[in-house]
Design a protein around this motif. Structure first.
Motif, PDB file in Angstrom:
ATOM      1  N   ASN A   1       0.854  -1.181   0.000  1.00  0.00           N
ATOM      2  CA  ASN A   1       0.000   0.000   0.000  1.00  0.00           C
ATOM      3  C   ASN A   1       0.889   1.229   0.000  1.00  0.00           C
ATOM      4  N   VAL A   2       0.574   2.201  -0.846  1.00  0.00           N
ATOM      5  CA  VAL A   2       1.290   3.468  -0.873  1.00  0.00           C
ATOM      6  C   VAL A   2       0.271   4.600  -0.980  1.00  0.00           C
ATOM      7  N   GLN A   3       0.702   5.788  -0.586  1.00  0.00           N
ATOM      8  CA  GLN A   3      -0.202   6.936  -0.644  1.00  0.00           C
ATOM      9  C   GLN A   3       0.009   7.731  -1.933  1.00  0.00           C
ATOM     10  N   MET A   4       0.060   7.031  -3.035  1.00  0.00           N
ATOM     11  CA  MET A   4       0.176   7.681  -4.341  1.00  0.00           C
ATOM     12  C   MET A   4      -0.433   6.756  -5.386  1.00  0.00           C
ATOM     13  N   PRO A   5      -0.859   7.280  -6.529  1.00  0.00           N
ATOM     14  CA  PRO A   5      -1.505   6.451  -7.550  1.00  0.00           C
ATOM     15  C   PRO A   5      -0.560   5.398  -8.113  1.00  0.00           C
ATOM     16  N   LEU A   6      -1.131   4.243  -8.453  1.00  0.00           N
ATOM     17  CA  LEU A   6      -0.383   3.197  -9.146  1.00  0.00           C
ATOM     18  C   LEU A   6      -1.015   2.948 -10.514  1.00  0.00           C
ATOM     19  N   ASP A   7      -2.081   2.171 -10.557  1.00  0.00           N
ATOM     20  CA  ASP A   7      -2.749   1.868 -11.814  1.00  0.00           C
ATOM     21  C   ASP A   7      -4.010   1.090 -11.461  1.00  0.00           C
ATOM     22  N   ASP A   8      -4.837   0.799 -12.444  1.00  0.00           N
ATOM     23  CA  ASP A   8      -6.001  -0.071 -12.271  1.00  0.00           C
ATOM     24  C   ASP A   8      -5.905  -1.179 -13.313  1.00  0.00           C
ATOM     25  N   CYS A   9      -5.379  -2.325 -12.924  1.00  0.00           N
ATOM     26  CA  CYS A   9      -5.190  -3.397 -13.897  1.00  0.00           C
ATOM     27  C   CYS A   9      -4.981  -4.726 -13.202  1.00  0.00           C
ATOM     28  N   ALA A  10      -5.105  -5.797 -13.953  1.00  0.00           N
ATOM     29  CA  ALA A  10      -4.778  -7.146 -13.485  1.00  0.00           C
ATOM     30  C   ALA A  10      -4.078  -7.852 -14.632  1.00  0.00           C
ATOM     31  N   VAL A  11      -2.937  -8.452 -14.337  1.00  0.00           N
ATOM     32  CA  VAL A  11      -2.096  -9.059 -15.359  1.00  0.00           C
ATOM     33  C   VAL A  11      -1.680 -10.445 -14.883  1.00  0.00           C
ATOM     34  N   LEU A  12      -1.669 -11.416 -15.801  1.00  0.00           N
ATOM     35  CA  LEU A  12      -1.186 -12.761 -15.490  1.00  0.00           C
ATOM     36  C   LEU A  12      -0.115 -13.107 -16.503  1.00  0.00           C
ATOM     37  N   GLU A  13       1.140 -13.041 -16.058  1.00  0.00           N
ATOM     38  CA  GLU A  13       2.279 -13.364 -16.903  1.00  0.00           C
ATOM     39  C   GLU A  13       3.268 -14.203 -16.094  1.00  0.00           C
ATOM     40  N   ARG A  14       4.310 -14.628 -16.752  1.00  0.00           N
ATOM     41  CA  ARG A  14       5.289 -15.491 -16.091  1.00  0.00           C
ATOM     42  C   ARG A  14       5.993 -14.770 -14.949  1.00  0.00           C
ATOM     43  N   ARG A  15       6.114 -13.474 -15.049  1.00  0.00           N
ATOM     44  CA  ARG A  15       6.736 -12.666 -14.006  1.00  0.00           C
ATOM     45  C   ARG A  15       5.771 -11.556 -13.570  1.00  0.00           C
TER      46      ARG A  15
END
Length: 396
Positions: A106-120
């Motif tokens: 958790n951080v007090q700054m924007p990150l993104d809105d997404c969900a990703v499924l990859e090898r890493r």
């Protein structure tokens, strides 16, 4: 496991690898959206739904079953990331499919809105946060001393207070009302008060000069790239002179305003625009350094091809990347990356696989190799407009 954002933790995340996939979820809780189903929550929920649909259509029965089962078991953790009542503006979750481990932050700054499924794990939003939320310090200087505040990823915390405590018992003849009465002269009394004030000021400045080594040590200990010094101009100049001898990697921002009466968060809000502008300036300067080094034949590269070549030789010390660019290329069976139209000797075109996100792969390689990574904000990205948005400073 809760992730603390620092180079070691990010390197560990970048090294996470699961052939079945690693689920990465980012969410940015918008406090202005008070609806029952906030837009950011819907966006992430839809992305997770798309991953579930894709897994259901996977022809590999083993992987399909593993991914769907893992998504089901992760539902409580995912709900926590999407809970508007939880703390943190930016939230993230990293979970390999084949193992039970779960990493959140958790951080007090924007990150993104997404969900990703990859090898890493998907690291681009985190790399952006590391660039624009990098540790910085605030030194609030006043006649009371210095309040030392650490500011990172939107969170402000008071580290210590260096109090100026002056014993003036021996100065009574210079300041008290009795002095004025005994002298019988208002001007002489005023001069006594002026002398007292000047003596206090001189002692304060000597005290501030004496704590400069300690302030520099605190800045080093906390990894501050920038330091904002606030207070009366004469006082902050005393502190600045000590910090100016610090490593060139640290910037000192002066703000001529006394903030001693403000809370820690109010001080942070006051200096945040100045520090953000300094970070953007630093990004631009870094991009120029890498570009100019490459052009002069020094330890720098620009463009996809040369930078990937430097990665293959483990020479990249600091990757500089335009975060908005979509970079595509290809990879060999053993995991070497090349731009389109370029392949290593002995490899056929048929042996090269498509790589849809070279930028993400370079971020991974940067972190796993111990290199620094800077994601250029739009204000600085123009420096590398003719270099595919890619540059690097090299170890040699």
């Amino acid at each position: 496991m809760t992730v603390i954002i620092d180079p070691t933790s990010v390197r560990d995340l970048a090294a996470m690898n699961d052939e079945m996939g690693v689920l990465t979820v980012y969410a940015t809780a918008d406090p202005r959206d008070k609806s029952a189903s906030p837009a950011w929550r819907l966006a992430v929920g839809n992305a997770i739904g798309a991953l579930r649909s894709g897994a259901a259509d996977d022809g590999d029965r083993e992987r399909r079953a593993a991914v769907l089962d893992r998504l089901d078991r992760l539902q409580p953790e995912i709900e926590s990331v999407l809970d508007a009542g939880e703390s943190g503006v930016g939230r993230a979750l990293f979970a390999p499919v084949s193992r039970d481990e779960v990493h959140t932050l958790n951080v007090q700054m924007p990150l993104d809105d997404c969900a990703v499924l990859e090898r890493r794990p998907y690291l681009r939003p985190l790399a952006g946060a590391l660039t624009l939320g990098a540790p910085a310090g605030v030194l609030a200087v006043s006649h009371e001393g210095v309040r030392v505040i650490d500011l990172r990823f939107g969170v402000a915390r008071e580290v210590t207070r260096l109090a100026f405590d002056l014993d003036t018992d021996d100065w009574r003849s210079m300041r008290g009302p009795a002095s004025l009465a005994q002298s019988g002269s208002p001007s002489r009394g005023a001069n006594q008060l002026d002398r007292f004030d000047r003596r206090v000021e001189d002692n304060l400045q000597r005290y501030l000069a004496s704590v400069r080594p300690r302030l520099s040590a605190i800045a080093d200990e906390h990894g501050w790239q920038s330091v904002a010094v606030t207070g009366d101009r004469r006082l902050i100049d005393v502190v600045r002179k000590g910090l100016s001898t610090s490593p060139a990697r640290r910037d000192v921002v002066l703000l001529d305003r006394v903030v001693e009466s403000l809370s820690t968060n109010e001080i942070a809000a006051l200096v945040r625009p100045e520090l953000e502008e300094d970070r953007r300036r630093r990004c631009r300067v870094l991009a120029e350094q890498a570009r100019d080094a490459a052009r002069s034949g020094g330890p720098g590269t620009t463009g996809i091809s040369d930078t990937l070549g430097a990665f293959r030789e483990n020479r990249v010390a600091h990757l500089v990347l335009d975060g908005t660019r979509e970079l595509r290329g290809q990879r060999t069976f053993d995991g070497r990356y090349y731009p389109h139209g370029e392949r290593p000797p002995g490899e056929s075109d048929a042996a090269m696989a498509e790589e849809p996100d070279l930028g993400e792969r370079m971020i991974e390689m940067g972190y796993t190799s111990g290199a620094a990574v800077t994601m250029l904000p739009p204000e600085a990205a123009g420096v590398l407009a003719e270099e595919d948005g890619v540059a690097a400073l090299l170890r040699w």
